[in-house]
Scaffold this motif. Structure first.
Motif, PDB file in Angstrom:
ATOM      1  N   GLY A 130       0.904  -1.246   0.179  1.00  0.00           N
ATOM      2  CA  GLY A 130       0.098  -0.089   0.064  1.00  0.00           C
ATOM      3  C   GLY A 130       0.703   1.337   0.047  1.00  0.00           C
ATOM      4  O   GLY A 130       2.103   1.075  -0.417  1.00  0.00           O
ATOM      5  N   ASP A 131       0.205   2.480   0.308  1.00  0.00           N
ATOM      6  CA  ASP A 131       0.887   3.694   0.484  1.00  0.00           C
ATOM      7  C   ASP A 131       1.793   3.917   1.549  1.00  0.00           C
ATOM      8  O   ASP A 131       1.559   3.045   2.649  1.00  0.00           O
ATOM      9  CB  ASP A 131       0.014   4.883   0.363  1.00  0.00           C
ATOM     10  CG  ASP A 131      -0.685   4.813  -1.178  1.00  0.00           C
ATOM     11  OD1 ASP A 131      -0.213   4.233  -2.003  1.00  0.00           O
ATOM     12  OD2 ASP A 131      -2.094   5.168  -1.217  1.00  0.00           O
ATOM     13  N   VAL A 132       2.529   5.077   1.715  1.00  0.00           N
ATOM     14  CA  VAL A 132       3.184   5.270   3.038  1.00  0.00           C
ATOM     15  C   VAL A 132       1.794   6.210   3.794  1.00  0.00           C
ATOM     16  O   VAL A 132       1.403   7.021   3.223  1.00  0.00           O
ATOM     17  CB  VAL A 132       4.122   6.415   2.629  1.00  0.00           C
ATOM     18  CG1 VAL A 132       4.720   6.957   3.898  1.00  0.00           C
ATOM     19  CG2 VAL A 132       5.494   5.883   1.913  1.00  0.00           C
ATOM     20  N   VAL A 133       1.690   5.418   4.792  1.00  0.00           N
ATOM     21  CA  VAL A 133       0.513   5.879   5.572  1.00  0.00           C
ATOM     22  C   VAL A 133       0.740   6.801   6.731  1.00  0.00           C
ATOM     23  O   VAL A 133       0.000   7.469   7.287  1.00  0.00           O
ATOM     24  CB  VAL A 133      -0.449   4.870   5.879  1.00  0.00           C
ATOM     25  CG1 VAL A 133      -1.138   4.023   4.699  1.00  0.00           C
ATOM     26  CG2 VAL A 133       0.247   3.718   6.692  1.00  0.00           C
ATOM     27  N   LEU A 134       2.103   6.751   7.418  1.00  0.00           N
ATOM     28  CA  LEU A 134       2.547   7.687   8.387  1.00  0.00           C
ATOM     29  C   LEU A 134       3.832   8.508   7.930  1.00  0.00           C
ATOM     30  O   LEU A 134       4.564   7.940   7.376  1.00  0.00           O
ATOM     31  CB  LEU A 134       2.941   6.461   9.566  1.00  0.00           C
ATOM     32  CG  LEU A 134       2.133   5.665  10.115  1.00  0.00           C
ATOM     33  CD1 LEU A 134       2.905   4.348  11.142  1.00  0.00           C
ATOM     34  CD2 LEU A 134       0.754   6.367  10.530  1.00  0.00           C
ATOM     35  N   ASN A 135       3.697   9.787   8.360  1.00  0.00           N
ATOM     36  CA  ASN A 135       5.041  10.502   8.055  1.00  0.00           C
ATOM     37  C   ASN A 135       6.056  10.269   9.047  1.00  0.00           C
ATOM     38  O   ASN A 135       5.648   9.561  10.376  1.00  0.00           O
ATOM     39  CB  ASN A 135       4.399  11.881   8.108  1.00  0.00           C
ATOM     40  CG  ASN A 135       3.899  12.341   9.301  1.00  0.00           C
ATOM     41  OD1 ASN A 135       4.158  12.193  10.559  1.00  0.00           O
ATOM     42  ND2 ASN A 135       2.801  13.431   9.165  1.00  0.00           N
ATOM     43  N   ASP A 136       7.107  10.902   9.086  1.00  0.00           N
ATOM     44  CA  ASP A 136       8.267  10.780   9.874  1.00  0.00           C
ATOM     45  C   ASP A 136       7.844  11.075  11.420  1.00  0.00           C
ATOM     46  O   ASP A 136       8.374  10.256  12.396  1.00  0.00           O
ATOM     47  CB  ASP A 136       9.324  11.700   9.631  1.00  0.00           C
ATOM     48  CG  ASP A 136      10.082  11.043   8.180  1.00  0.00           C
ATOM     49  OD1 ASP A 136       9.666  10.012   7.912  1.00  0.00           O
ATOM     50  OD2 ASP A 136      10.997  11.617   7.760  1.00  0.00           O
ATOM     51  N   GLU A 137       7.109  12.233  11.558  1.00  0.00           N
ATOM     52  CA  GLU A 137       6.722  12.378  13.012  1.00  0.00           C
ATOM     53  C   GLU A 137       5.814  11.281  13.588  1.00  0.00           C
ATOM     54  O   GLU A 137       5.826  10.825  14.778  1.00  0.00           O
ATOM     55  CB  GLU A 137       5.848  13.971  13.111  1.00  0.00           C
ATOM     56  CG  GLU A 137       5.550  14.311  14.619  1.00  0.00           C
ATOM     57  CD  GLU A 137       4.659  15.625  14.245  1.00  0.00           C
ATOM     58  OE1 GLU A 137       4.372  16.114  15.084  1.00  0.00           O
ATOM     59  OE2 GLU A 137       4.565  16.148  13.154  1.00  0.00           O
ATOM     60  N   GLU A 138       4.863  10.709  12.889  1.00  0.00           N
ATOM     61  CA  GLU A 138       3.866   9.749  13.438  1.00  0.00           C
ATOM     62  C   GLU A 138       4.599   8.468  13.595  1.00  0.00           C
ATOM     63  O   GLU A 138       4.357   7.930  14.709  1.00  0.00           O
ATOM     64  CB  GLU A 138       2.719   9.582  12.105  1.00  0.00           C
ATOM     65  CG  GLU A 138       1.717  10.690  12.048  1.00  0.00           C
ATOM     66  CD  GLU A 138       0.846  10.583  10.905  1.00  0.00           C
ATOM     67  OE1 GLU A 138      -0.361  11.229  10.931  1.00  0.00           O
ATOM     68  OE2 GLU A 138       1.396  10.259   9.864  1.00  0.00           O
ATOM     69  N   VAL A 139       5.484   8.236  12.661  1.00  0.00           N
ATOM     70  CA  VAL A 139       6.454   6.993  13.025  1.00  0.00           C
ATOM     71  C   VAL A 139       7.235   7.037  14.404  1.00  0.00           C
ATOM     72  O   VAL A 139       7.345   6.155  15.149  1.00  0.00           O
ATOM     73  CB  VAL A 139       7.484   6.857  11.991  1.00  0.00           C
ATOM     74  CG1 VAL A 139       8.342   5.568  12.129  1.00  0.00           C
ATOM     75  CG2 VAL A 139       6.684   6.217  10.582  1.00  0.00           C
ATOM     76  N   GLU A 140       7.651   8.243  14.426  1.00  0.00           N
ATOM     77  CA  GLU A 140       8.424   8.578  15.681  1.00  0.00           C
ATOM     78  C   GLU A 140       7.631   8.629  17.166  1.00  0.00           C
ATOM     79  O   GLU A 140       7.965   7.883  18.279  1.00  0.00           O
ATOM     80  CB  GLU A 140       9.206  10.183  15.695  1.00  0.00           C
ATOM     81  CG  GLU A 140      10.342  10.092  16.560  1.00  0.00           C
ATOM     82  CD  GLU A 140      11.402   9.295  16.761  1.00  0.00           C
ATOM     83  OE1 GLU A 140      11.479   8.507  17.772  1.00  0.00           O
ATOM     84  OE2 GLU A 140      11.888   8.664  15.711  1.00  0.00           O
ATOM     85  N   ILE A 141       6.311   8.869  16.944  1.00  0.00           N
ATOM     86  CA  ILE A 141       5.361   9.022  18.153  1.00  0.00           C
ATOM     87  C   ILE A 141       5.163   7.324  18.439  1.00  0.00           C
ATOM     88  O   ILE A 141       5.202   7.043  19.621  1.00  0.00           O
ATOM     89  CB  ILE A 141       4.166   9.579  17.855  1.00  0.00           C
ATOM     90  CG1 ILE A 141       4.349  11.148  17.631  1.00  0.00           C
ATOM     91  CG2 ILE A 141       2.982   9.331  18.742  1.00  0.00           C
ATOM     92  CD1 ILE A 141       3.207  11.914  17.096  1.00  0.00           C
ATOM     93  N   LEU A 142       4.783   6.532  17.363  1.00  0.00           N
ATOM     94  CA  LEU A 142       4.879   5.058  17.634  1.00  0.00           C
ATOM     95  C   LEU A 142       6.087   4.473  18.033  1.00  0.00           C
ATOM     96  O   LEU A 142       6.000   3.488  19.039  1.00  0.00           O
ATOM     97  CB  LEU A 142       4.335   4.452  16.456  1.00  0.00           C
ATOM     98  CG  LEU A 142       3.026   4.820  15.904  1.00  0.00           C
ATOM     99  CD1 LEU A 142       2.724   4.109  14.531  1.00  0.00           C
ATOM    100  CD2 LEU A 142       1.804   4.535  16.938  1.00  0.00           C
ATOM    101  N   ARG A 143       7.249   4.810  17.636  1.00  0.00           N
ATOM    102  CA  ARG A 143       8.574   4.334  18.165  1.00  0.00           C
ATOM    103  C   ARG A 143       8.684   4.580  19.827  1.00  0.00           C
ATOM    104  O   ARG A 143       8.866   3.791  20.428  1.00  0.00           O
ATOM    105  CB  ARG A 143       9.639   4.924  17.465  1.00  0.00           C
ATOM    106  CG  ARG A 143       9.763   4.215  16.007  1.00  0.00           C
ATOM    107  CD  ARG A 143      11.194   5.099  15.396  1.00  0.00           C
ATOM    108  NE  ARG A 143      11.131   4.671  14.134  1.00  0.00           N
ATOM    109  CZ  ARG A 143      12.389   5.233  13.317  1.00  0.00           C
ATOM    110  NH1 ARG A 143      12.733   6.184  13.859  1.00  0.00           N
ATOM    111  NH2 ARG A 143      12.710   4.480  12.374  1.00  0.00           N
TER     112      ARG A 143
END
Length: 263
Positions: free
Chosen positions: A10-23
């Motif tokens: 699928g597509d890129v669904v999370l931007n860098d900031e959203e990925v960082e929050i989940l990390r």
């Protein structure tokens, strides 16, 4: 593509900031710093796995099951509209519930392989075999750090879980190839996913992964979605069994299997 192969990017669904929050949220859960807890938080290498993904003893895969129960951020992720619309369309349903989610984190150098398997045969309390997983990478998942591999078309071959072996070359082997449909080929391909991107796979698709011998982390969140018609049909045990409060044959509903999408 999905109907033919049993998986699709699928597509890129999370931007860098959203990925960082989940990390960051994952780190809190792994360190036991959240008030609420997931169903499981363990190293697959150190104990037998009810999820069928046994590990080599010297290696590590950190598995967290139902991180959404410990983290509202991960519950919001499971309800991500882009993911849910894609899954609902692929599954041909207007309602999605969470079956469960899982984090799989392969640390650098010591991250072990995930044995070849099919998901649904390891979930012996639900039917039919029509669930779809949305696997979102929290780091680039490439061959070097142990991305998943998939066998195209294998979701149409039936239940072969008990015959699947993990070869010394980390490729799938079948103990009884004469049981496979005539003319099929076992040709695994790497399923590389960029950070923030999603890959979808059917719950009967054969998949596995190689060790992470790189210096890179390989973290990912997979949400296993149930279309609205999935029923509780227990023929074996599963860690989610104790969360079930419906009768056999009934739709698998309840607070621990929340609706995250309704068209």
């Amino acid at each position: 593509m999905f109907e033919r192969d049993g998986f699709v990017k699928g597509d890129v669904v999370l931007n860098d900031e959203e990925v960082e929050i989940l990390r960051r949220e994952l780190d809190l859960v792994l360190e036991g710093k959240t008030v609420k807890k997931p169903v499981l938080n363990r190293n697959l290498a150190s104990e037998s796995s009810e999820y069928g993904m046994s590990m080599e003893a010297s290696e590590t895969i950190v598995q967290v099951v139902n991180i959404w129960m410990a983290s509202d951020v991960y519950l919001q992720h499971a309800a991500n509209l882009a993911l849910c619309e894609d899954v609902a369309q692929l599954a041909g349903t207007d309602t999605l519930r969470i079956w469960h989610d899982q984090i799989q984190y392969k640390p650098p150098i010591t991250g072990g392989p995930t044995k070849w398997h099919q998901d649904h045969p390891l979930w012996p309390i639900i039917k039919p075999a029509e669930l779809i997983s949305a696997w979102v990478a929290l780091d680039d998942a490439v061959v070097e750090n142990g991305c998943m591999w998939m066998v195209p078309g294998s979701h149409q071959w039936g239940d072969h879980q008990r015959h699947l072996l993990h070869g010394a070359d980390h490729m799938p082997k079948h103990k009884r190839p004469e049981l496979l449909p005539e003319g099929v080929e076992i040709k695994p391909i790497p399923f590389e996913i960029k950070k923030g991107q999603v890959g979808y796979h059917h719950c009967m698709t054969w998949h596995g992964s190689l060790p992470n011998q790189s210096q890179m982390k390989r973290r990912a969140i997979a949400v296993h979605y149930m279309p609205g018609h999935i029923r509780y049909e227990p023929v074996g045990n599963h860690p989610m069994n104790k969360h079930v409060h419906v009768q056999p044959g009934e739709l698998l509903t309840g607070d621990d299997f929340p609706v995250v999408y309704k068209k």
